[in-house]
Design an enzyme around this catalytic site. Structure first.
Site, short mmCIF file in Angstrom:
data_model
loop_
_atom_site.label_atom_id
_atom_site.label_comp_id
_atom_site.label_asym_id
_atom_site.label_seq_id
_atom_site.Cartn_x
_atom_site.Cartn_y
_atom_site.Cartn_z
N SER A 145 -63.77 22.48 -12.78
CA SER A 145 -63.58 23.71 -11.97
C SER A 145 -62.48 22.99 -10.84
O SER A 145 -61.79 22.67 -11.02
CB SER A 145 -64.77 24.38 -11.67
OG SER A 145 -64.56 25.58 -10.80
N ASP A 302 -63.83 32.92 -19.49
CA ASP A 302 -63.71 32.07 -18.27
C ASP A 302 -62.15 32.73 -17.81
O ASP A 302 -61.31 32.44 -18.58
CB ASP A 302 -63.72 30.68 -18.35
CG ASP A 302 -63.39 29.82 -17.11
OD1 ASP A 302 -63.13 30.52 -16.12
OD2 ASP A 302 -63.07 28.73 -17.16
N HIS A 332 -67.54 29.96 -18.05
CA HIS A 332 -67.27 28.85 -16.81
C HIS A 332 -68.38 28.31 -15.99
O HIS A 332 -69.54 29.00 -15.91
CB HIS A 332 -66.45 29.57 -15.58
CG HIS A 332 -66.06 28.72 -14.77
ND1 HIS A 332 -64.65 28.05 -14.74
CD2 HIS A 332 -66.42 28.50 -13.39
CE1 HIS A 332 -64.73 27.22 -13.67
NE2 HIS A 332 -65.59 27.38 -12.85
#
Length: 362
Positions: A145, A302, A332
């Protein structure tokens, strides 16, 4: 409007902080042989995971890992990331360096980037690698991320520094956030209300990272900051043209959102929107051509799916060997959820695939 955005983001952060704190009380995964030490690399705190020495080997592989959390949450010391790095160190028989970069709101861009870069460059020094018995030819840089964002930006900068004697062999990016140019890619449109990371929250993470004003959120959402009349954005448009970079299975039937007339003042207020150190997908082809062999993990559910897919495609076009590892049923953030009571199959599946690739390529 500003208050509504603030309250929505505050609620989201409160919930995530609660979850992180709750998970942090969970027992660590048993890896009794892994030595864990906290250190400081060029002023940046790190946590180092070292597997026991074996009699028949002299040097180990290594992974520099940068955790996610929107540049604002989590830590190398939370059990979620502690467990991940312990499992990586054990499974790969590798030294794992987890970077404890400073977070929003204490610092904003570019300080998180500078922390990650300083810690990585310190570790790559031959004498430091020797101290940890690390093979200088077998080092990966990785992150998930926002940590994937920092890992990609660090890799790009390292590739430009001519005086480095040690360079990473691989980069492994896990659902990274790579651009703030287009908030209407197919994955942003498809997953705009998807937990854990709805679109408005990702936009507000960007605003916080740049120390901006939430009043800009709506203009960013409709791409007013990169409209056709915003001259500073024009040169980057081809680098993020998802109509040519994404496969049909990702594009589906979504249409581009390109404003004819927008607000050039947004880029003036937040110049980092067009800074490749913040948004690595904006880098030029010459920079991408210097990147190491790359692993890219993306999840269907995501908003950031297309960031990763576009970067993978651009790297491929630049001649970099790339593995795009796409998970159709995953979401995610799933990879860190592998410990009871959040031992999701999506987490175990993605983590095992990621570690398998590192084991085969590092």
């Amino acid at each position: 409007c500003h208050l509504i955005h603030y309250l929505r983001l505050s609620h989201h952060l409160i919930v995530l902080n609660y979850l992180i704190c709750t998970f942090d009380k969970l027992q660590d995964v048993s890896s009794e042989d892994i030595k864990i030490t906290d250190a400081v690399f060029d002023g940046v705190e790190v946590r180092v995971f070292e597997p026991p020495a074996k009699g028949d080997e002299s040097l180990k592989r290594s992974v520099v890992y940068i955790h996610g959390g929107g540049w604002a949450l989590a830590s190398a010391r939370t059990s979620l990331y502690n467990n991940l790095c312990r499992i990586m160190a054990e499974s790969l028989n590798a030294v794992v360096v987890s970077v404890e970069y400073r977070l929003v709101p204490k610092v904003c861009f570019p300080e998180q980037y500078h922390d990650a870069l300083r810690a990585t460059k310190h570790f790559l020094q031959p004498d430091v690698l020797a101290e940890y018995s690390v093979d200088p030819s077998r080092i990966a840089i990785s992150g998930d991320s926002a940590g994937g964002n920092l890992a990609a930006a660090v890799c790009q900068q390292l590739s430009k520094e001519e005086n480095l004697t040690v360079r990473p062999k691989l980069q492994a990016l896990i659902y990274p956030v790579l651009q703030a140019f287009d908030f209407n890619t197919p994955s942003y449109q498809q997953n705009m209300n998807m937990p854990v990371l709805p679109r408005h929250v990702m936009i507000n993470y960007w605003i916080d990272y740049f120390h901006g004003n939430y009043d800009l959120a709506h203009e960013l959402l409709v791409n007013n900051h990169t409209a056709l009349n915003v001259g500073r954005a024009l040169s980057f448009r081809a680098r993020l043209n998802w109509t040519s970079l994404l496969p049909p299975s990702f594009k589906k039937n979504y249409q581009p959102v390109v404003q004819t007339t927008g607000t050039a003042a947004i880029v003036e207020q937040l110049p980092a929107l067009l800074d490749a150190r913040a948004a690595p997908l904006l880098a030029d082809d010459a920079t991408l051509a210097r990147q190491p062999r790359t692993y890219m993990l993306t999840c269907e559910n995501d908003v950031l799916r297309d960031d990763g897919a576009m970067y993978a495609r651009r790297l491929e076009r630049a001649g970099v060997p790339v593995t795009l590892d796409h998970f159709r049923d995953c979401f995610h953030g799933c990879m860190i959820f592998t410990v009871w009571p959040t031992d999701f199959s999506a987490g175990v599946q993605t983590r095992n695939s990621y570690i398998k690739w590192l084991d085969e390529n590092l």
